[in-house]
Design a protein around this motif. Sequence first.
Motif, mmCIF file in Angstrom:
data_model
loop_
_atom_site.group_PDB
_atom_site.id
_atom_site.type_symbol
_atom_site.label_atom_id
_atom_site.label_comp_id
_atom_site.label_asym_id
_atom_site.label_seq_id
_atom_site.Cartn_x
_atom_site.Cartn_y
_atom_site.Cartn_z
ATOM 1 N N LEU A 206 0.693 -1.266 0.038
ATOM 2 C CA LEU A 206 -0.077 -0.032 0.003
ATOM 3 C C LEU A 206 0.919 1.396 -0.094
ATOM 4 C CD1 LEU A 206 -2.845 -0.969 2.527
ATOM 5 C CD2 LEU A 206 -2.945 -0.858 0.029
ATOM 6 N N ARG A 207 1.995 1.180 0.726
ATOM 7 C CA ARG A 207 2.820 2.491 0.491
ATOM 8 C C ARG A 207 3.511 2.634 -0.625
ATOM 9 N NH1 ARG A 207 6.140 0.652 4.469
ATOM 10 N NH2 ARG A 207 4.763 1.459 6.126
ATOM 11 N N SER A 208 3.776 1.589 -1.399
ATOM 12 C CA SER A 208 4.509 1.833 -2.619
ATOM 13 C C SER A 208 3.495 2.253 -3.610
ATOM 14 C CB SER A 208 5.178 0.485 -3.178
ATOM 15 O OG SER A 208 4.147 -0.313 -3.454
ATOM 16 N N ALA A 209 2.385 1.935 -3.502
ATOM 17 C CA ALA A 209 1.110 2.322 -4.249
ATOM 18 C C ALA A 209 0.772 3.587 -4.217
ATOM 19 C CB ALA A 209 -0.133 1.311 -4.312
ATOM 20 N N GLY A 210 0.807 3.962 -2.743
ATOM 21 C CA GLY A 210 0.657 5.510 -2.263
ATOM 22 C C GLY A 210 1.842 6.571 -3.272
ATOM 23 N N ALA B 233 2.228 10.413 -9.744
ATOM 24 C CA ALA B 233 1.249 10.653 -10.880
ATOM 25 C C ALA B 233 0.529 11.994 -10.794
ATOM 26 C CB ALA B 233 0.171 9.453 -10.961
ATOM 27 N N GLY B 234 0.144 12.093 -9.454
ATOM 28 C CA GLY B 234 -0.429 13.492 -9.057
ATOM 29 C C GLY B 234 0.458 14.656 -9.382
#
Length: 79
Positions: free
Chosen positions: A34-38, A44-45
């Motif tokens: 989840l941390r890496s996905a964040g 991307a943002g």
Amino acid sequence: MAQKGGTLKKIIMTIILLVLLGIVFVLMGGGNLLRSAGKKLEGAGKQADTIKQTVEEKAATLEKKVEKGIESVKQGEKK
């Protein structure tokens, strides 16, 4: 007649299964996932923000060019 307790039992068992799956996910290192996905989403943002700024700048310059073109056409009509 159908048993009404059967549906309640299914709902409770489903909730228990989901909780257990969540616990296993966390224990297997889901936090790192989840941390890496964040971090990827954050990148991307930031990229989207830079693209937005460039598009806004190009739109502003294009708007100025269009306004100049309209003014020159209006001046040509007056003569």
